[in-house]
Design an enzyme around this catalytic site. Structure first.
Site, short mmCIF file in Angstrom:
data_model
loop_
_atom_site.label_atom_id
_atom_site.label_comp_id
_atom_site.label_asym_id
_atom_site.label_seq_id
_atom_site.Cartn_x
_atom_site.Cartn_y
_atom_site.Cartn_z
N CYS A 30 8.35 -7.04 14.14
CA CYS A 30 7.48 -6.10 15.32
C CYS A 30 6.40 -6.48 15.99
O CYS A 30 5.23 -7.04 15.41
CB CYS A 30 7.55 -4.26 15.16
SG CYS A 30 9.31 -3.99 14.94
N CYS A 65 7.35 -7.43 6.82
CA CYS A 65 8.80 -7.06 7.53
C CYS A 65 9.01 -8.28 7.51
O CYS A 65 8.50 -9.19 8.67
CB CYS A 65 8.36 -6.39 7.91
SG CYS A 65 9.67 -5.79 8.60
N GLU A 72 0.35 -0.97 0.11
CA GLU A 72 -0.01 -0.02 -0.05
C GLU A 72 1.01 1.35 -0.26
O GLU A 72 1.98 0.73 0.44
CB GLU A 72 -1.03 0.07 0.97
CG GLU A 72 -1.52 -0.77 0.99
CD GLU A 72 -2.85 -1.16 2.25
OE1 GLU A 72 -4.23 -1.24 1.99
OE2 GLU A 72 -2.29 -1.27 3.81
N CYS A 131 3.32 8.41 1.99
CA CYS A 131 3.82 7.78 2.44
C CYS A 131 3.83 5.95 1.37
O CYS A 131 2.96 5.71 0.42
CB CYS A 131 3.27 7.51 3.46
SG CYS A 131 3.52 5.41 4.61
N CYS A 181 -0.95 5.45 8.10
CA CYS A 181 0.50 5.22 8.10
C CYS A 181 1.73 3.98 8.62
O CYS A 181 1.62 4.34 10.03
CB CYS A 181 1.43 5.76 7.62
SG CYS A 181 2.32 6.36 6.35
N CYS A 213 2.90 -4.21 14.90
CA CYS A 213 3.46 -4.37 13.64
C CYS A 213 2.01 -4.82 12.48
O CYS A 213 2.72 -6.42 12.81
CB CYS A 213 4.10 -3.78 13.27
SG CYS A 213 4.62 -3.55 11.77
N1 SAH Z 1 9.62 -0.44 9.12
C1 SAH Z 1 9.91 1.19 9.09
C2 SAH Z 1 9.07 1.90 8.79
C3 SAH Z 1 7.74 1.28 8.79
S1 SAH Z 1 6.51 1.34 10.18
C4 SAH Z 1 10.34 1.33 10.91
O1 SAH Z 1 9.84 0.34 11.75
O2 SAH Z 1 10.59 2.06 10.83
C5 SAH Z 1 6.53 2.89 10.06
C6 SAH Z 1 6.07 3.63 11.98
O3 SAH Z 1 4.80 2.96 12.21
C7 SAH Z 1 7.37 2.91 12.03
O4 SAH Z 1 7.37 3.30 13.48
C8 SAH Z 1 5.86 2.01 12.94
O5 SAH Z 1 7.29 1.21 14.42
C9 SAH Z 1 5.16 2.33 13.54
N2 SAH Z 1 3.75 1.56 13.76
C10 SAH Z 1 3.78 -0.18 13.35
N3 SAH Z 1 2.92 -0.62 13.62
C11 SAH Z 1 2.02 0.10 13.92
C12 SAH Z 1 0.98 0.45 14.69
N4 SAH Z 1 0.01 -0.64 14.93
N5 SAH Z 1 0.23 1.49 15.43
C13 SAH Z 1 1.11 2.75 15.21
N6 SAH Z 1 2.36 2.55 14.95
C14 SAH Z 1 2.28 1.82 14.16
FE1 SF4 Z 2 8.42 -3.83 10.16
FE2 SF4 Z 2 6.56 -3.23 11.15
FE3 SF4 Z 2 8.45 -3.69 12.84
FE4 SF4 Z 2 8.88 -1.11 10.69
S1 SF4 Z 2 7.46 -2.00 12.68
S2 SF4 Z 2 10.01 -2.86 11.46
S3 SF4 Z 2 7.39 -1.98 9.37
S4 SF4 Z 2 7.40 -4.67 11.63
#
Ligand code: SAH
Ligand code: SF4
Length: 390
Positions: A145, A141, A99, A134, A365, A148
Site C-alpha cells: 500500500c 508487509c 513494534e 496493537c 497504529c 503505509c
Molecule cells: N495490514 C493490515 C493491518 C495493519 S495496518 C491492514 O492493512 O488492514 C492498520 C491500519 O492503518 C490499516 O487500515 C492501514 O491501512 C492503516 N494505515 C497504514 N498506513 C497508514 C498511514 N500512513 N496513515 C494512516 N493510516 C495508515
Molecule cells: Fe500492509 Fe500497510 Fe497495506 Fe496493511 S496498510 S496491508 S500493513 S502495506
C-alpha cells in the site's frame, strides 16, 4: 469455541495445553501437568521454570532444558507518551524489529462498543484502566500500500505464533496494577491474513481460557482484503474474531492505485465476502478509511461508500493519513475530515475519526515505522511478494 486445525507449533511458547500434555507424556510425566505448564506461561506470565512452584523439580529441569524461559524477543526501546500510550520496539532473535503499542482506552472512546464498556464496568474496571494492545504479525508487509511505511518497506518475514503472542505477554507485564489488557488489535506491522497459519495459532493462544483468556470478539484482525483468507477465518473461528477492513477507496480504479491487493480481489468480491462473514448479532465490521488529500477525501466518496456497503453491518473509522517519509501523500485539512464524517452520519452510517494517540512517541497504529533503537531509520530489505499474480 470451535478450534481450527492448526499447523504444528514451532516453539514451546506456541504450544496449547493439549500439546504440552502430549510432550509431557512423552517425558513420562502425567498429562494433566500440561494445563499447569500452559497456565504458568500464558495466564500468569511466569516464564522461568524454577518459579513454577507446583511442578516437581525434575520437570522444572526438563522444561529448562526444553528452552522454556526468556521470550523470543527483547524490548530494545520503550517510549511512554503523556497520555500513557506506550510504544515498544521489540527485536526478534534474528535482529529484526517490529513494534507493539499499549493504548489505554479513553473514558468516552467512540470506538468502544457499548456492550464491551458495560462488561468492563461490571468487571469492576474503572474508566481509563482498560487497555488495548496493537500488535504486529509480520516484519514489514508484502501488500505494497503506497501510504503505509510497512508496505513501502516490503516484507522481510512472517512472525511466528510465538513471536506474536510474546508481544502480548511482554505488553501485559508492563501494565500498571490497576490496568487490564482487554482488547488486542492486529493493526501493527504486517498483513495478518498473509501469515494465516501463525496468526490462527496466535488467535487460539490469545483467547484460550486457561491462558491469556481474551474474549474472541475483543480480538480484532485488520486486513487489506485477502478474500479467500477472510472466508477461511470466518469458517475457522465461526465469525467470532472481530474484523476490520482497510477500505481506503470506494472504486476499483482508485483503490488499485493505492492498494495493489485490489487488483487481485476487487471491491465487488470483497463486499460479497463481507456479506457472507458470519457476524454475531449486534456486532459490526469496522471499515478503516485512511483519508488522503485529493485521493479519496471527496464527500461524494462518502456517498459512494454508503452505496457500496449497503447491506453490510459496518461502522466506519476515518484515519487522517499520517505522513510517511517515503511519500508525499498527506491528510486533508480538518474541516475536510469532519465533512466526510458528517456526510456518512447524515446517511445513517456510524462514523468516527480515529484519535491520534501517543503522538509524542510516534505511536500511531498502522504507521509503525521502521526505526532502530538509536532512532535511525532502518533500510528494509525490499522484498515484495507479487500479491497480484500469486
Ligand atoms: N495490514 C493490515 C493491518 C495493519 S495496518 C491492514 O492493512 O488492514 C492498520 C491500519 O492503518 C490499516 O487500515 C492501514 O491501512 C492503516 N494505515 C497504514 N498506513 C497508514 C498511514 N500512513 N496513515 C494512516 N493510516 C495508515
Ligand atoms: Fe500492509 Fe500497510 Fe497495506 Fe496493511 S496498510 S496491508 S500493513 S502495506
Amino acid at each position: 469455541m470451535k478450534t481450527p486445525t492448526l499447523e504444528p507449533a514451532s516453539h514451546w511458547l506456541a504450544r496449547l495445553p493439549e500439546e504440552w500434555c502430549a510432550v509431557l507424556e512423552e517425558w513420562g510425566e502425567p498429562g494433566y501437568r500440561g494445563k499447569q505448564v500452559f497456565g504458568w506461561i500464558h495466564k500468569r506470565g511466569v516464564l522461568d521454570p524454577a518459579s513454577m512452584t507446583n511442578l516437581p523439580k525434575s520437570l522444572r529441569a526438563k522444561l529448562k532444558d526444553e528452552g522454556v524461559g526468556p521470550l523470543p524477543l527483547d524490548v530494545v526501546r520503550a517510549h511512554d507518551a503523556s497520555d500513557k500510550t506506550r510504544k515498544l520496539l521489540v527485536r526478534m532473535h534474528d535482529g529484526l524489529d517490529v513494534e507493539t503499542v499499549l493504548i489505554p482506552q479513553l473514558v468516552k472512546d467512540p470506538d468502544v462498543d457499548d456492550a464491551d464498556r458495560s462488561e468492563d464496568l461490571k468487571a469492576g474496571l474503572k474508566p481509563g484502566t482498560v487497555v488495548t494492545q496493537c500488535i504486529s504479525s509480520q516484519v514489514g508487509c508484502a501488500m505494497g500500500c503506497v501510504f503505509c511505511a510497512s508496505g513501502v518497506a516490503g516484507l522481510q518475514r512472517h512472525l511466528s505464533a510465538a513471536e506474536i503472542v510474546a508481544q502480548v505477554i511482554e505488553g501485559r507485564a508492563r501494565l500498571d496494577d490497576e490496568e487490564r489488557l482487554r482488547n488486542v488489535v492486529l493493526m501493527g506491522m504486517g498483513e495478518p491474513l498473509h501469515n494465516y497459519d501463525e496468526v490462527a495459532r496466535a488467535l487460539v493462544l490469545l483467547t484460550h481460557p486457561d491462558g491469556i483468556g481474551l474474549s474472541t470478539r475483543r480480538v480484532t484482525l485488520s486486513t487489506s482484503g485477502l478474500v479467500p483468507a477472510i472466508d477461511r477465518l470466518a469458517k475457522d473461528f465461526d465469525g467470532k474474531v472481530a474484523l476490520a477492513i482497510s477500505l481506503h477507496a470506494v472504486d476499483d480504479e482508485a483503490r488499485s492505485k493505492i492498494m495493489p491487493v485490489n487488483r487481485k480481489y476487487p471491491l465487488s468480491e470483497l463486499v460479497a465476502c463481507l456479506k457472507r462473514y458470519p457476524m454475531p448479532k449486534r456486532r459490526r465490521i469496522t471499515i478503516e478509511y485512511t483519508l488522503i488529500r485529493g485521493v479519496n477525501d471527496d464527500v461524494r466518496d462518502a456517498d459512494r461508500m454508503v452505496k457500496l456497503l449497503k447491506g453490510v453491518p459496518v461502522k466506519v473509522n476515518l484515519i487522517p493519513m499520517n505522513p510517511i517519509a517515503e511519500s508525499a501523500l498527506e491528510a486533508p485539512a480538518w474541516d475536510g475530515v469532519h465533512a466526510f464524517r458528517d456526510r456518512l452520519r447524515e446517511r445513517g452510517v456510524t462514523a468516527t475519526i480515529r484519535r491520534q494517540r501517543g503522538n509524542d512517541v510516534d505511536a500511531a497504529c498502522g504507521q509503525l515505522a521502521l526505526y532502530g533503537p538509536d532512532g535511525e531509520r532502518k533500510e528494509g530489505r525490499r522484498k515484495r511478494l507479487d500479491v497480484v499474480e500469486s
